[in-house]
Design an enzyme around this catalytic site. Structure first.
Site, PDB file in Angstrom:
ATOM      1  CD  GLN A  78      -2.741  -1.206  -0.188  1.00  0.00           C
ATOM      2  OE1 GLN A  78      -3.158  -0.301  -0.487  1.00  0.00           O
ATOM      3  NE2 GLN A  78      -3.150  -2.382  -0.724  1.00  0.00           N
ATOM      4  CG  HIS A 125      -1.189   2.515  -3.815  1.00  0.00           C
ATOM      5  ND1 HIS A 125      -1.690   2.146  -5.297  1.00  0.00           N
ATOM      6  CD2 HIS A 125      -1.774   1.511  -3.111  1.00  0.00           C
ATOM      7  CE1 HIS A 125      -2.188   1.170  -5.318  1.00  0.00           C
ATOM      8  NE2 HIS A 125      -2.503   0.656  -3.960  1.00  0.00           N
ATOM      9  CD  GLU A 164      -7.994   2.389   0.173  1.00  0.00           C
ATOM     10  OE1 GLU A 164      -8.603   2.494  -1.034  1.00  0.00           O
ATOM     11  OE2 GLU A 164      -6.940   2.728   0.472  1.00  0.00           O
ATOM     12  CG  HIS A 165      -6.932  -1.424   1.588  1.00  0.00           C
ATOM     13  ND1 HIS A 165      -6.550  -0.469   0.893  1.00  0.00           N
ATOM     14  CD2 HIS A 165      -7.238  -2.227   0.484  1.00  0.00           C
ATOM     15  CE1 HIS A 165      -6.709  -0.281  -0.257  1.00  0.00           C
ATOM     16  NE2 HIS A 165      -6.922  -1.461  -0.618  1.00  0.00           N
ATOM     17  CG  ASP A 212      -5.253  -3.583  -4.195  1.00  0.00           C
ATOM     18  OD1 ASP A 212      -6.264  -3.036  -3.482  1.00  0.00           O
ATOM     19  OD2 ASP A 212      -4.134  -3.254  -3.993  1.00  0.00           O
ATOM     20  CG  HIS A 246     -49.699  18.553   1.724  1.00  0.00           C
ATOM     21  ND1 HIS A 246     -49.101  19.899   1.424  1.00  0.00           N
ATOM     22  CD2 HIS A 246     -48.649  17.598   1.840  1.00  0.00           C
ATOM     23  CE1 HIS A 246     -47.748  19.722   1.061  1.00  0.00           C
ATOM     24  NE2 HIS A 246     -47.679  18.264   1.231  1.00  0.00           N
TER      25      HIS A 246
END
Length: 443
Positions: free
Chosen positions: A262, A265, A329-330, A363, A422
């Site tokens: 990770q 990235h 995230e992960h 992934d 209404h």
């Protein structure tokens, strides 16, 4: 970087509450003001000049002199010509798994009678035109084509367009075509988001923009979404993150490999290890620096490790509590009987259970989507799915009898809210029904 200086080992319970909060703060980009202004200028130019601005930006930013923005159909059809059978087989296997997973969570229409004579439905319709953004850069991100293209196809969106920086590699075009996409434009960055958000002579304005990208792309998505008559977006996906919870059975070689995967990235990635065992931290650090020596993106990873965290807790349950606060995230659970602990997890984008489930599998090829909420948004937001390419509409149909039976409930509530019109929308109908009934009785 000093061999074992980073990441730093931190004992959670030696920290004050405010120090604990600080440990879980993501790195912040200090150039946001400049990026905001530059992106705003790019968006304005595309809005005013259309295709002309896109050709100019292709040359300025990607050093590409594009004659046309759209990739011709013949090129799309022949895009797989130079790809090996091994590559094609890998793409087909990944696509089959991703398709199978996403098809399984298609929602079916709902039809029920909530009250005698009151029929209610929920029907699902695809979004009409969607735009997919595939980042360029050092390597072709064909996995992102699959993660966006497959749910769009399953959702049955009428028109799917794809934008990616020039020159678009054959493998991206080939994968897009397998996902049923044959409208591909060579334009990248903020300008691609602007083109899909506003529309130009060549590129249609879409209903919703999907796809990850760098900080420029993310800022463009944010501005387009907020502009008057703005375009919807999937999410503001920030830098990549992983949090690993490890116990005494975890393998430091695997932990280090997952943290590094990770971290590579980009410089803003955030990686965290939490464990009750100090020796796991020390062994992982040693393994990190050993594996780092052979990785090509080691400069980027070194910067990430400066901001990374290795936290030692009193027990395993404390690890889960910290993870839920961070909402990664992960989330990788590298512990014994990992699935027994799934019910303790409330906030995460995607969860990887046990020692044999690397984040890399998710992934690329295991099935779930890899477009996931970052920056703690997993507290309220889900990863991408078929439903993001669709919308739900409710339908109600009341019979005369149903309206009669429900009318007193409705009119009581309209009176409480003091909304006379209404109330009349119901009472006019009730009076009409009563008059008709009286007439029929009189014959």
């Amino acid at each position: 970087m000093n061999s074992h200086e980073h990441p730093r080992s931190i004992y959670w319970n030696d920290c004050s509450t405010s120090e604990q909060k600080t440990l879980l703060i993501r790195p912040i980009n200090n150039k946001l003001n400049d990026i905001y202004t530059n992106v705003k200028n790019i968006l304005t130019q595309v809005y005013n000049e259309g295709d002309h601005a896109l050709f100019k930006f292709n040359f300025d930013f990607d050093n590409a002199q594009t004659k046309q923005l759209q990739i011709p159909y013949e090129i799309i059809m022949h895009s797989g010509r130079n790809l090996s059978n091994g590559i094609k087989q890998a793409i087909h296997t990944a696509m089959a798994n991703i398709t199978q997973f996403h098809q399984a969570h298609c929602y079916s229409d709902v039809h029920l009678e909530t009250f005698p004579g009151v029929h209610c439905q929920q029907i699902i319709r695809p979004l009409n035109i969607v735009g997919l953004y595939i980042p360029g850069g050092t390597a072709p991100l064909l996995s992102t084509v699959m993660m966006l293209g497959i749910p769009a196809h399953i959702a049955k969106c009428r028109r799917v367009i794809l934008c990616s920086p020039p020159p678009i590699p054959d493998i991206i075009i080939y994968t897009a075509q397998l996902c049923g996409i044959d409208e591909i434009y060579q334009v990248g960055g903020s300008q691609a988001i602007a083109a899909m958000g506003f529309g130009t002579e060549s590129i249609p304005k879409v209903n919703k923009i999907f796809g990850p990208g760098n900080i420029w792309v993310t800022e463009a998505k944010r501005q387009i979404n907020l502009s008057p008559n703005g375009t919807a977006i999937d999410m503001l996906a920030g830098p990549s993150e992983i949090l690993i919870i490890a116990d005494h059975t975890a393998n430091p070689i695997f932990i280090a490999a997952d943290l590094l995967s990770q971290a590579e990235h980009g410089p803003d990635s955030h990686v965290i290890l939490i464990t009750p065992h100090a020796y796991i931290v020390e062994q992982t650090k040693h393994e990190l620096h050993k594996q780092l020596k052979i990785l090509p993106r080691s400069n980027i990873i070194n910067n990430v490790l400066l901001n990374s965290r290795m936290i030692i807790t009193s027990n395993l349950m404390e690890c889960f509590s910290i993870s839920n606060s961070y909402a990664p995230e992960h989330l990788s659970i590298q512990i014994e009987n990992a699935s027994d602990y799934l019910h303790h997890i409330t906030n995460a984008g995607s969860i990887f259970l046990g020692h044999w489930s690397p984040g890399t599998a998710g992934d690329y090829a295991s099935g779930p989507n890899h477009v996931l909420p970052t920056y703690g948004h997993a507290i309220t937001t889900s990863g991408l799915g078929v439903i993001d390419f669709q919308k739900r509409m409710s339908v109600q149909q009341l019979t005369q009898h149903g309206l009669l039976q429900l009318s007193s409930t409705i009119t009581t509530l309209t009176k409480i809210e003091q909304l006379k019109a209404h109330e009349y929308a119901v009472t006019h109908r009730i009076n009409y029904i009563k008059e008709q009934n009286e007439r029929s009785l009189l014959g």
